[in-house]
Design a protein around this motif. Sequence first.
Motif, PDB file in Angstrom:
ATOM      1  N   UNK A  19      17.768 -21.827  -6.355  1.00 29.41           N
ATOM      2  CA  UNK A  19      16.672 -21.395  -7.217  1.00 29.41           C
ATOM      3  C   UNK A  19      17.139 -20.365  -8.232  1.00 29.41           C
ATOM      4  N   UNK A  20      18.037 -19.477  -7.831  1.00 28.69           N
ATOM      5  CA  UNK A  20      18.559 -18.476  -8.764  1.00 28.69           C
ATOM      6  C   UNK A  20      19.363 -19.142  -9.869  1.00 28.69           C
ATOM      7  N   UNK A  21      20.145 -20.157  -9.513  1.00 28.96           N
ATOM      8  CA  UNK A  21      20.935 -20.868 -10.513  1.00 28.96           C
ATOM      9  C   UNK A  21      20.020 -21.601 -11.498  1.00 28.96           C
ATOM     10  N   UNK A  22      18.962 -22.225 -10.999  1.00 31.16           N
ATOM     11  CA  UNK A  22      18.014 -22.917 -11.862  1.00 31.16           C
ATOM     12  C   UNK A  22      17.283 -21.922 -12.768  1.00 31.16           C
ATOM     13  N   UNK A  23      16.959 -20.750 -12.244  1.00 33.88           N
ATOM     14  CA  UNK A  23      16.289 -19.723 -13.041  1.00 33.88           C
ATOM     15  C   UNK A  23      17.195 -19.242 -14.177  1.00 33.88           C
ATOM     16  N   UNK A  24      18.482 -19.087 -13.901  1.00 33.07           N
ATOM     17  CA  UNK A  24      19.420 -18.691 -14.953  1.00 33.07           C
ATOM     18  C   UNK A  24      19.470 -19.739 -16.061  1.00 33.07           C
ATOM     19  N   UNK A  25      19.505 -21.008 -15.676  1.00 32.01           N
ATOM     20  CA  UNK A  25      19.545 -22.079 -16.667  1.00 32.01           C
ATOM     21  C   UNK A  25      18.263 -22.083 -17.502  1.00 32.01           C
ATOM     22  N   UNK A  26      17.122 -21.864 -16.858  1.00 39.13           N
ATOM     23  CA  UNK A  26      15.851 -21.843 -17.593  1.00 39.13           C
ATOM     24  C   UNK A  26      15.768 -20.644 -18.529  1.00 39.13           C
ATOM     25  N   UNK A  27      16.313 -19.507 -18.107  1.00 29.97           N
ATOM     26  CA  UNK A  27      16.324 -18.338 -18.995  1.00 29.97           C
ATOM     27  C   UNK A  27      17.133 -18.620 -20.243  1.00 29.97           C
ATOM     28  N   UNK A  28      18.260 -19.283 -20.073  1.00 30.48           N
ATOM     29  CA  UNK A  28      19.101 -19.604 -21.227  1.00 30.48           C
ATOM     30  C   UNK A  28      18.423 -20.633 -22.121  1.00 30.48           C
ATOM     31  N   UNK A  29      17.694 -21.563 -21.522  1.00 29.40           N
ATOM     32  CA  UNK A  29      17.087 -22.639 -22.294  1.00 29.40           C
ATOM     33  C   UNK A  29      15.804 -22.208 -22.985  1.00 29.40           C
ATOM     34  N   UNK A  30      14.945 -21.473 -22.286  1.00 25.10           N
ATOM     35  CA  UNK A  30      13.617 -21.165 -22.813  1.00 25.10           C
ATOM     36  C   UNK A  30      13.436 -19.702 -23.209  1.00 25.10           C
ATOM     37  N   UNK A  31      14.330 -18.827 -22.836  1.00 20.32           N
ATOM     38  CA  UNK A  31      14.134 -17.404 -23.066  1.00 20.32           C
ATOM     39  C   UNK A  31      14.721 -16.911 -24.370  1.00 20.32           C
TER      40      UNK A  31
END
Length: 58
Positions: A19-31
């Motif tokens: 979940x932490x790895x997926x959150x990092x990817x989402x931060x890079x994509x949407x943040x």
Amino acid sequence: MGDVINLNRFRKARTRADQAQEADANRAKFGRTAAEKARDEADAARRKALLDGAKREE
């Protein structure tokens, strides 16, 4: 005899890591801000135009 281990602890730790790895990817994509997105789009358009301009006619 081996040590007794709690498999739930390892399963939950693996889930948290995923979940932490997926959150990092989402931060890079949407943040990103609108200005950052616009800059990246302009860079991509500039690179594409430069590449298209360097093509040879066949």
